[in-house]
Design a protein around this motif. Structure first.
Motif, PDB file in Angstrom:
ATOM      1  N   CYS A  85     105.242 -20.341   9.690  1.00 30.84           N
ATOM      2  CA  CYS A  85     104.778 -20.488  11.072  1.00 30.84           C
ATOM      3  C   CYS A  85     105.524 -19.515  11.979  1.00 30.84           C
ATOM      4  O   CYS A  85     106.751 -19.538  12.053  1.00 30.84           O
ATOM      5  N   GLU A  87     104.204 -18.539  15.518  1.00 33.91           N
ATOM      6  CA  GLU A  87     104.116 -18.975  16.915  1.00 33.91           C
ATOM      7  C   GLU A  87     102.868 -19.825  17.083  1.00 33.91           C
ATOM      8  O   GLU A  87     101.900 -19.684  16.336  1.00 33.91           O
ATOM      9  N   LEU A  89      99.335 -21.237  18.445  1.00 33.73           N
ATOM     10  CA  LEU A  89      98.091 -20.668  18.973  1.00 33.73           C
ATOM     11  C   LEU A  89      97.665 -21.480  20.188  1.00 33.73           C
ATOM     12  O   LEU A  89      98.096 -22.613  20.370  1.00 33.73           O
ATOM     13  N   GLN A 106      97.897 -25.902  15.876  1.00 36.80           N
ATOM     14  CA  GLN A 106      97.432 -24.619  15.348  1.00 36.80           C
ATOM     15  C   GLN A 106      98.506 -23.553  15.541  1.00 36.80           C
ATOM     16  O   GLN A 106      99.100 -23.455  16.613  1.00 36.80           O
ATOM     17  N   TRP A 107      98.692 -22.730  14.485  1.00 28.40           N
ATOM     18  CA  TRP A 107      99.762 -21.744  14.478  1.00 28.40           C
ATOM     19  C   TRP A 107      99.300 -20.403  13.931  1.00 28.40           C
ATOM     20  O   TRP A 107      98.440 -20.340  13.046  1.00 28.40           O
ATOM     21  N   LYS A 108      99.914 -19.357  14.446  1.00 29.01           N
ATOM     22  CA  LYS A 108      99.810 -18.021  13.863  1.00 29.01           C
ATOM     23  C   LYS A 108     100.848 -17.998  12.746  1.00 29.01           C
ATOM     24  O   LYS A 108     102.017 -18.350  12.968  1.00 29.01           O
ATOM     25  N   CYS A 109     100.413 -17.597  11.534  1.00 27.37           N
ATOM     26  CA  CYS A 109     101.282 -17.708  10.362  1.00 27.37           C
ATOM     27  C   CYS A 109     101.193 -16.488   9.459  1.00 27.37           C
ATOM     28  O   CYS A 109     100.183 -15.782   9.441  1.00 27.37           O
ATOM     29  N   ARG A 142      91.642 -15.117  10.486  1.00 27.51           N
ATOM     30  CA  ARG A 142      92.571 -14.088  10.053  1.00 27.51           C
ATOM     31  C   ARG A 142      92.498 -12.926  11.026  1.00 27.51           C
ATOM     32  O   ARG A 142      91.424 -12.475  11.400  1.00 27.51           O
ATOM     33  N   LYS A 143      93.641 -12.470  11.433  1.00 28.59           N
ATOM     34  CA  LYS A 143      93.759 -11.294  12.293  1.00 28.59           C
ATOM     35  C   LYS A 143      94.459 -10.205  11.488  1.00 28.59           C
ATOM     36  O   LYS A 143      94.891 -10.435  10.364  1.00 28.59           O
ATOM     37  N   ALA A 146      98.225 -11.456  10.925  1.00 29.93           N
ATOM     38  CA  ALA A 146      98.574 -12.834  10.562  1.00 29.93           C
ATOM     39  C   ALA A 146      97.330 -13.677  10.337  1.00 29.93           C
ATOM     40  O   ALA A 146      96.211 -13.258  10.623  1.00 29.93           O
ATOM     41  N   TYR A 147      97.564 -14.881   9.839  1.00 31.12           N
ATOM     42  CA  TYR A 147      96.515 -15.874   9.646  1.00 31.12           C
ATOM     43  C   TYR A 147      96.639 -16.927  10.740  1.00 31.12           C
ATOM     44  O   TYR A 147      97.722 -17.158  11.263  1.00 31.12           O
ATOM     45  N   HIS A 148      95.515 -17.559  11.034  1.00 31.40           N
ATOM     46  CA  HIS A 148      95.531 -18.692  11.955  1.00 31.40           C
ATOM     47  C   HIS A 148      95.310 -19.947  11.119  1.00 31.40           C
ATOM     48  O   HIS A 148      94.333 -20.035  10.373  1.00 31.40           O
TER      49      HIS A 148
END
Length: 187
Positions: A85, A87, A89, A106-109, A142-143, A146-148
């Motif tokens: 994890c 940060e 979202l 929900q997290w940016k991972c 997915r960015k 990172a993944y969401h």
């Protein structure tokens, strides 16, 4: 110095494994301190730092705490998927508020073993306050970097802070070649 003129090669150097501390010292102020002064480099200890700081200087300290942000899920096949994890979202970025959320977060991972994540949810049972909690992770996007991931848990009345504290472990830097231990959370 203009940041565009900075090269990562300027910060690349050899560091022998025997020079990397795998555990912090019991007496933290006995840690080594590298001192650059008047063109010379010397080694001292952190407890002497006040002797090397001018009286009119401002010393900024970091009292942030590392959370158990590394969660490892094991699939029935035995494959492991690691979710780190980064940060939260969404609109709320204040960590105290995010950590107090219940039921869903929900997290940016970063995801290690993402290619093995084929099913909709990853699941694991953890213990929070000696009670079983079902933790699910769902890949929601997915960015580039990172993944969401959406975490949900039942019973939903536990806070995300309680859940991640029980489910995760302290992330160690990649040059520390050992598993996280209980003392890493406080040290």
């Amino acid at each position: 110095m203009n940041p565009q003129n900075i090269s990562i090669l300027d910060y690349t150097y050899e560091l022998p494994n025997e020079r990397i501390a795998m555990h912090p010292l019991k007496q933290r102020d006995a840690s080594k301190l590298l001192l650059y002064k008047n063109g010379a480099i010397e080694e001292t200890v952190f407890s002497s730092i006040s002797a090397h700081i001018p009286n009119d200087a401002l010393l900024v300290t970091n009292n942030s705490k590392v959370i158990n942000a590394r969660i490892i899920f094991q699939k029935s096949s035995g494959a492991k998927i690691e979710i780190f994890c980064l940060e939260p979202l969404g609109n709320i970025k204040e960590y105290q508020t995010v950590m107090a959320t219940t039921g869903v977060s929900q997290w940016k991972c970063l995801v290690g073993g993402a290619a093995k994540w084929k099913e909709e949810f990853l699941e694991k049972t953890i213990e929070v306050n000696a009670a079983p909690v079902q933790l699910n992770a769902k890949l929601i996007g997915r960015k580039e970097d990172a993944y969401h991931v959406e975490f949900s848990w039942q019973p939903a009345y536990y806070s995300f802070a309680e859940v991640i504290s029980a489910a995760g472990c302290v992330p160690l830097p990649p040059y520390i070649k050992r598993n996280a231990e209980e003392e890493d959370g406080s040290r």
